[in-house]
Design a protein around this motif. Structure first.
Motif, mmCIF file in Angstrom:
data_model
loop_
_atom_site.group_PDB
_atom_site.id
_atom_site.type_symbol
_atom_site.label_atom_id
_atom_site.label_comp_id
_atom_site.label_asym_id
_atom_site.label_seq_id
_atom_site.Cartn_x
_atom_site.Cartn_y
_atom_site.Cartn_z
ATOM 1 N N LYS A 58 58.836 38.796 76.895
ATOM 2 C CA LYS A 58 59.876 39.214 75.958
ATOM 3 C C LYS A 58 59.302 39.245 74.540
ATOM 4 N N VAL A 59 59.327 40.401 73.912
ATOM 5 C CA VAL A 59 58.775 40.518 72.560
ATOM 6 C C VAL A 59 59.727 39.835 71.583
ATOM 7 N N VAL A 73 46.575 33.759 85.495
ATOM 8 C CA VAL A 73 47.974 33.539 85.104
ATOM 9 C C VAL A 73 48.224 32.030 84.978
ATOM 10 N N PHE A 74 49.292 31.693 84.271
ATOM 11 C CA PHE A 74 49.658 30.298 84.007
ATOM 12 C C PHE A 74 51.139 30.108 84.322
ATOM 13 N N ASP A 75 51.558 28.858 84.398
ATOM 14 C CA ASP A 75 52.984 28.593 84.580
ATOM 15 C C ASP A 75 53.737 28.945 83.305
ATOM 16 N N PRO A 76 54.709 29.841 83.379
ATOM 17 C CA PRO A 76 55.522 30.153 82.197
ATOM 18 C C PRO A 76 56.410 28.967 81.832
ATOM 19 N N PRO A 77 56.911 28.935 80.592
ATOM 20 C CA PRO A 77 56.644 29.917 79.544
ATOM 21 C C PRO A 77 55.338 29.631 78.793
ATOM 22 N N TYR A 78 54.718 30.700 78.367
ATOM 23 C CA TYR A 78 53.620 30.644 77.399
ATOM 24 C C TYR A 78 53.677 31.958 76.624
ATOM 25 N N TYR A 79 52.743 32.202 75.707
ATOM 26 C CA TYR A 79 52.893 33.342 74.799
ATOM 27 C C TYR A 79 51.701 34.281 74.842
ATOM 28 N N ALA A 80 52.009 35.561 74.665
ATOM 29 C CA ALA A 80 50.986 36.609 74.568
ATOM 30 C C ALA A 80 51.039 37.235 73.186
ATOM 31 N N VAL A 127 55.890 34.979 77.749
ATOM 32 C CA VAL A 127 55.720 35.357 79.156
ATOM 33 C C VAL A 127 56.794 34.655 79.977
ATOM 34 N N GLU A 128 57.612 35.442 80.670
ATOM 35 C CA GLU A 128 58.713 34.881 81.456
ATOM 36 C C GLU A 128 58.333 34.737 82.925
ATOM 37 N N TYR A 129 57.553 35.660 83.458
ATOM 38 C CA TYR A 129 56.994 35.478 84.803
ATOM 39 C C TYR A 129 55.708 36.263 84.921
ATOM 40 N N ASN A 130 54.896 35.862 85.898
ATOM 41 C CA ASN A 130 53.607 36.541 86.076
ATOM 42 C C ASN A 130 53.144 36.371 87.505
#
Lengths: 107, 107
Positions: free
Chosen positions: B97-98, A6-13, A98-101
């Motif tokens: 969030k999509v 996991v990474f520090d948000p925000p990032y994208y999937a 990604v908002e939290y992980n």
């Protein structure tokens, strides 16, 4: 097999979900090449894949611009065209922030 | 096997990626029960799963509140505890969030 951390948000999937045809000539080589090529792109963070019935590949990126740049890559564009012509019966693609992980049991 | 269709954004994805132990007694029954139970929750939109080496399950929800409510479900909470104690060597969970999505060859 190791999971992407996991990474520090925000990032994208990018969540890419597929069903395949039976005409899989060339698929494995291209999938491996695309994964190798993705890893060389700016903003690439990681990728996880599994297939059983359906296939799910999730790649992680720093920004939406990084995702768009990878989409414009010529070799990647050709691979996607071949995918629609031959390998995939259906797919969905979602770009999500990604908002939290969190993680368990990760090194 | 059918993929979850795409929806009008915004909506949310829970990306749950796992590696398993070899102590899988009870796992399949619980996984099936959790999928059935998730489908009954408010805001549930769909789920896709695959496992080969790693496991990836992505569930889709209307809002973050719907995800949080499902997390508080008592039977789900017990299943997660059992997962950490027994079935999972490692996992990552991401709530995302999509922002946009598209589909190919979907009914």
């Amino acid at each position: 097999m190791a999971l992407t951390p996991v990474f520090d948000p925000p990032y994208y999937a990018v969540i890419f979900t597929t069903t395949q045809t039976e005409a899989l000539d060339g698929y494995a080589e291209t999938a491996e090449r695309m994964e190798d090529l993705a890893k060389q792109q700016p903003g690439y963070l990681g990728i996880d894949s599994a297939r059983s019935g359906v296939g799910i590949t999730v790649s992680y990126w720093r920004t939406i611009d990084d995702i768009q740049a990878w989409k414009r890559n010529v070799e990647h564009t050709e691979a996607r065209e071949q995918g629609r012509k031959q390998w995939y019966a259906s797919y969905t693609l979602r770009v999500a922030k990604v908002e939290y992980n969190y993680a368990f049991g990760m090194p």
